[in-house]
Design a protein around this motif. Structure first.
Motif, short mmCIF file in Angstrom:
data_model
loop_
_atom_site.label_atom_id
_atom_site.label_comp_id
_atom_site.label_asym_id
_atom_site.label_seq_id
_atom_site.Cartn_x
_atom_site.Cartn_y
_atom_site.Cartn_z
N ASP A 82 -30.96 6.28 -1.18
CA ASP A 82 -29.73 6.64 -1.88
C ASP A 82 -29.82 6.42 -3.39
O ASP A 82 -29.04 6.98 -4.16
N LEU A 83 -30.75 5.55 -3.78
CA LEU A 83 -30.90 5.27 -5.22
C LEU A 83 -32.22 5.82 -5.76
O LEU A 83 -32.54 5.62 -6.93
N THR B 50 -15.54 4.90 -11.28
CA THR B 50 -15.55 4.46 -9.88
C THR B 50 -16.87 4.86 -9.21
O THR B 50 -17.04 4.63 -8.02
N ASN B 51 -17.77 5.43 -9.99
CA ASN B 51 -19.03 5.92 -9.43
C ASN B 51 -20.07 4.79 -9.40
O ASN B 51 -20.88 4.62 -10.32
N ALA B 52 -20.03 4.00 -8.32
CA ALA B 52 -20.91 2.83 -8.22
C ALA B 52 -22.37 3.24 -8.10
O ALA B 52 -23.26 2.57 -8.63
N ASN B 53 -22.63 4.37 -7.39
CA ASN B 53 -24.00 4.83 -7.23
C ASN B 53 -24.61 5.15 -8.59
O ASN B 53 -25.74 4.74 -8.90
N ASN B 54 -23.85 5.85 -9.42
CA ASN B 54 -24.34 6.17 -10.76
C ASN B 54 -24.55 4.90 -11.58
O ASN B 54 -25.53 4.77 -12.32
N ALA B 55 -23.62 3.95 -11.43
CA ALA B 55 -23.74 2.69 -12.18
C ALA B 55 -25.02 1.96 -11.80
O ALA B 55 -25.68 1.36 -12.67
N ASN B 72 -36.19 -4.19 -6.00
CA ASN B 72 -35.37 -3.96 -4.83
C ASN B 72 -34.03 -3.36 -5.25
O ASN B 72 -33.56 -3.63 -6.35
N ALA B 73 -33.44 -2.57 -4.37
CA ALA B 73 -32.11 -2.04 -4.66
C ALA B 73 -31.42 -1.72 -3.35
O ALA B 73 -32.09 -1.40 -2.35
N ASP B 74 -30.12 -1.83 -3.33
CA ASP B 74 -29.35 -1.55 -2.12
C ASP B 74 -28.04 -0.89 -2.53
O ASP B 74 -27.19 -1.53 -3.16
N ALA B 75 -27.93 0.40 -2.18
CA ALA B 75 -26.74 1.15 -2.60
C ALA B 75 -25.48 0.63 -1.90
O ALA B 75 -24.41 0.58 -2.51
N ASP B 76 -25.60 0.25 -0.62
CA ASP B 76 -24.42 -0.22 0.13
C ASP B 76 -23.88 -1.51 -0.45
O ASP B 76 -22.67 -1.71 -0.55
N THR B 95 -25.41 -6.61 -10.06
CA THR B 95 -24.55 -6.21 -8.94
C THR B 95 -23.40 -5.37 -9.47
O THR B 95 -22.90 -5.60 -10.57
N VAL B 96 -23.04 -4.39 -8.68
CA VAL B 96 -21.95 -3.47 -9.06
C VAL B 96 -20.92 -3.48 -7.95
O VAL B 96 -21.28 -3.35 -6.77
#
Lengths: 185, 148
Positions: A82-83, B50-55, B72-76, B95-96
């Motif tokens: 997703d990223l 409100t676009n957390a994915n973009n952030a 490491n990254a985790d969109a959820d 963290t967002v």
């Protein structure tokens, strides 16, 4: 009287010695003020590390990158579709003929055993992102390595900035994607 | 006189290792002093999006611009971790998360070598770079406010 004075002086010297010894027990852990600053402009670094591909299929780009990195001997450590993230690493020998020759020469001349590099871990992360106009995918890869010497101590922690390394990566990725890479400004 | 010097020498030799070792203690520092509200404010900014994915994607791009390699990254969960190796290791986690319906909170924390970074200038520099990439203005946050 003189004897007391001598004792005081000795105590002061000892005290100072212990304080200095205590301070050397810990290396400086204060972050340098320029820790986040780069020595060259961000645009130049980006030009070296990033390319743009005229496709909208981000997943396909990540898969191609993972295949290429496997070809290069890397193992996947982490991924986040997703990223658009792929994190890989590989462990390799860091033994260098020149270093070993130097070690032998120093041992023969001075009788001192110098440590030499033994193992290294090379890490890379690939980050993909749709371009602003959503008509292309930007890919950015960054490499770094950690080197341990023959005493098991970390001897090097560094970013890998060799332009050829990045160029070579993108030549191979372009071939895998059947697409031509464009530089990202 | 010689005896005095000899005793001093012996004492120095005996206590030096202890003095060096006492410079660092090896306690498991799991529960370190709780992060102060001030430090939490220093580490956090809010953005009108409100676009957390973009952030998160912008956070990864900013970290790469600053010389980090993403670990490491985790969109959820809205987290990104990265390491910069430049003679020493600097590790950062971003963290967002959403606050209300119109803004997100972005929090960064870092460690340099074996210590937590609490220098406000470091975080200021990060958020300056991040805000430029976000094309948004960062708002300081009141750490005592609800939701933080």
């Amino acid at each position: 009287m003189t004897s007391n004075f001598c004792n005081l002086k000795q105590l002061a010297v000892m005290g100072l010695f212990f304080v200095l010894a205590g301070l050397t027990g810990c290396a400086s852990n204060t972050i340098p003020p320029d820790a986040l600053l780069m020595k060259e402009p961000a645009t130049e670094i980006r030009q070296r590390q990033a390319r743009r591909y005229a496709t909208t299929d981000e997943k396909q780009v990540i898969i191609a990158a993972s295949q290429l990195l496997q070809d290069l001997g890397f193992n996947v450590e982490n991924s986040a579709k997703d990223l658009g993230l792929l994190v890989v690493s590989k462990d390799r020998s860091a033994v260098d003929g020149g270093q070993v020759a130097g070690q032998i020469a120093v041992a023969v001349i001075f009788g001192v055993r110098m440590s030499v590099d033994k193992e290294q871990k090379i890490r890379a992360s690939v980050v993909t992102c749709p371009s602003a106009d959503r008509k292309a995918i930007d890919v950015r890869v960054t490499f770094q390595r950690l080197v341990w010497d023959d005493r098991g101590q970390l001897s090097k922690l560094e970013r890998l900035d060799d332009p050829e390394m990045y160029q070579d990566f993108y030549i191979k990725l372009s071939k895998a994607l059947f697409l031509e890479a464009q530089e990202v400004g | 006189m010689f005896a005095n010097r000899f005793i001093t020498f012996v004492l120095c030799m005996a206590f030096t290792p202890a003095a060096i070792l006492s410079g660092c203690n090896s306690a498991p520092k799991v529960n370190e002093a709780e992060v102060s509200l001030k430090l939490r404010s220093i580490q956090t900014r809010s953005y009108d999006t409100t676009n957390a994915n973009n952030a998160l994607r912008v956070a990864m791009a900013t970290l790469q611009d600053l010389g980090f390699v993403i670990d490491n990254a985790d969109a959820d969960l809205g987290t990104v971790s990265a390491t910069k190796l430049d003679n020493a290791a600097t590790k950062m986690t971003i963290t967002v998360r959403a606050r209300g319906k119109t803004e997100i909170l972005v929090r960064a924390n870092a460690q340099y070598r074996l210590h937590a970074v609490d220098d406000p200038i470091f975080y200021q520099q990060f958020f300056t770079a991040y805000s430029k990439s976000m094309f948004l203005e960062a708002h300081e946050v009141d750490a005592a406010a609800p939701g933080l």
